[in-house]
Design a protein around this motif. Structure first.
Motif, short mmCIF file in Angstrom:
data_model
loop_
_atom_site.label_atom_id
_atom_site.label_comp_id
_atom_site.label_asym_id
_atom_site.label_seq_id
_atom_site.Cartn_x
_atom_site.Cartn_y
_atom_site.Cartn_z
N VAL A 29 0.86 -1.19 0.00
CA VAL A 29 0.00 0.00 0.00
C VAL A 29 0.89 1.23 0.00
O VAL A 29 1.74 1.39 0.88
N ASP A 30 0.73 2.08 -1.01
CA ASP A 30 1.54 3.29 -1.13
C ASP A 30 1.23 4.22 0.03
O ASP A 30 0.08 4.62 0.23
N THR A 87 -0.31 7.70 -1.42
CA THR A 87 -1.62 7.72 -2.07
C THR A 87 -2.63 6.78 -1.44
O THR A 87 -3.81 6.86 -1.75
N ASP A 88 -2.16 5.88 -0.58
CA ASP A 88 -2.99 4.84 0.03
C ASP A 88 -3.54 3.87 -1.01
O ASP A 88 -4.49 3.13 -0.75
N GLU A 89 -2.96 3.85 -2.21
CA GLU A 89 -3.38 2.91 -3.24
C GLU A 89 -2.72 1.56 -3.01
O GLU A 89 -1.58 1.46 -2.55
N ASP A 115 -0.83 -1.23 -4.59
CA ASP A 115 0.00 -1.39 -5.78
C ASP A 115 0.48 -2.83 -5.88
O ASP A 115 0.87 -3.45 -4.87
N ARG A 122 -10.55 -3.59 -0.92
CA ARG A 122 -10.40 -2.52 -1.90
C ARG A 122 -11.19 -2.88 -3.16
O ARG A 122 -11.35 -4.07 -3.48
N HIS A 173 -10.18 -1.69 -6.18
CA HIS A 173 -9.27 -1.66 -7.32
C HIS A 173 -7.83 -1.78 -6.82
O HIS A 173 -7.55 -1.63 -5.63
N ALA A 174 -6.95 -2.09 -7.76
CA ALA A 174 -5.52 -2.14 -7.49
C ALA A 174 -4.79 -1.53 -8.67
O ALA A 174 -5.30 -1.50 -9.80
N ILE A 175 -3.60 -1.01 -8.40
CA ILE A 175 -2.75 -0.45 -9.46
C ILE A 175 -1.70 -1.49 -9.82
O ILE A 175 -0.90 -1.89 -8.97
N GLU A 235 1.59 1.76 -15.77
CA GLU A 235 0.58 1.37 -14.79
C GLU A 235 -0.76 1.12 -15.47
O GLU A 235 -1.06 1.70 -16.51
N VAL A 283 -5.03 0.30 -14.07
CA VAL A 283 -5.97 0.17 -12.94
C VAL A 283 -6.78 -1.09 -13.15
O VAL A 283 -7.40 -1.28 -14.21
#
Length: 336
Positions: free
Chosen positions: A87-88, A91-93, A95, A132, A134-136, A328, A330
């Motif tokens: 988790v970034d 950005t809290d994304e 990855d 979540r 989605h994921a990157i 990248e 999504v």
């Protein structure tokens, strides 16, 4: 963390192929696969066995590294994949970093598509575990690898960052560093300079958007203890009245050339910038490499720091030798 390469949530190997996790004994075979792939794609070897060993040590858990074998291949290893999710903190994304290779003699058998589908499976599982939607997915493509770029672009990946490797051939002694009045340079002393180097490093890179803040222990582990080639003589500290105002974290040997010196980090704390300390540190490092008999200097810079950094490195005589694109996509994930 997913631990089973045959987990029912992930697709099985294509017919006739076998999947397994690696061990350190597989390093020579995996390095040979990487070499065959890079020579076929870009005409140069970019990752060697020692680099893979260091990367596997950084990953720590090899459960997300996958070997694909076929009994008719000699050696049996025909493809490789490496996934790791995190988790970034900015950005809290979620990855998922994707790394894969298919031996050039085994392309056209659907292995790249299988490994990418497997990566998507892995991302979906991680996203569901973390609730979540989605994921990157992220990967890196070397300059000249048009086949890989087309493959990922066809699956919705777009370039988001560019990494440039720059190099200087050491055919002659570099110009002497020109230090501002009152600023001196010396090598790092383990035990004495640990905290001062950490503080200067965090200050110097705090305004870089891609910089991840590190605790004191994380800095020591990542920049000093984990690197088997760490040499305190090549961690250079610029000082003014016992305050560390800049530093260069260097090592002998790069991913592609043991005879080159590598500048991993070069930074100056904000209120000491634009006084020539960055150039002086770089020239000090180049001189140290030259004294050791190394034949070149290399470093990597990304587009976040391109404008000022590239200008500095070019003034020192460095040139761009390789570009890597970070791409990248999504991945949307339906929750259970």
């Amino acid at each position: 963390m997913l631990t089973d390469p045959h987990h029912p949530d992930l697709r099985a190997a294509p017919p006739g192929y076998a999947l397994r996790r690696p061990s350190l004994a597989d390093l020579p075979k995996v390095a040979a696969l990487f070499a065959a792939c890079s020579m076929d794609r870009i005409g140069a070897i970019t990752i060697r066995e020692g680099d893979l060993r260091a990367r596997w040590r950084d990953v720590g858990d090899l459960n997300d590294v996958l070997l694909v074998e076929h009994p008719e291949a000699d050696p049996p290893l025909v493809a490789y994949a490496e996934f790791h999710a995190d988790v970034d903190p900015w950005t809290d994304e979620l990855d998922l970093h994707v790394e894969g290779r298919v031996h050039p003699a085994w392309t056209g058998h659907g292995l790249a598509s299988f490994l990418h589908d497997r990566a998507e499976d892995r991302a979906r599982r991680a996203a569901r575990e973390l609730k979540r939607d989605h994921a990157i997915l992220r990967t890196a493509i070397a300059d000249g690898d048009d086949r890989a770029r087309r493959f990922f672009a066809g699956r919705g990946y777009e370039p988001v960052r560019h990494l440039l490797e720059m190099r200087l051939d050491l055919h002659a002694d570099p110009p002497a560093p020109a230090w501002p009045e009152g600023v001196t340079c010396r090598s790092f002393e383990p035990g004495r300079d640990d905290e001062a180097a950490w503080k200067a490093h965090q200050l110097a890179f705090a305004d870089v958007p891609t910089h991840l803040p590190m605790s004191f222990d994380e800095f020591l582990e990542d920049r000093i203890k984990r690197d088997p080639a760490f040499d305190p003589e090549l961690l250079l500290l610029a000082e003014h009245n016992d305050e560390v105002v800049g530093l260069a974290v260097c090592r002998a040997g790069t991913e592609t050339a043991a005879e080159d010196g590598w500048v991993r980090d070069l930074g100056v704390v904000p209120h000491w910038r634009r006084q020539g300390i960055g150039m002086a540190l770089l020239r000090e490092a180049i001189g140290a490499f030259r004294e050791r008999g190394l034949t070149g200097v290399a470093l990597e810079v990304d587009d976040v720091t391109m404008e000022g950094a590239i200008a500095l490195y070019r003034r020192a005589g460095m040139r761009i030798v390789r570009r890597t694109d970070v791409m990248e996509a999504v991945l949307r994930v339906e929750r259970d």
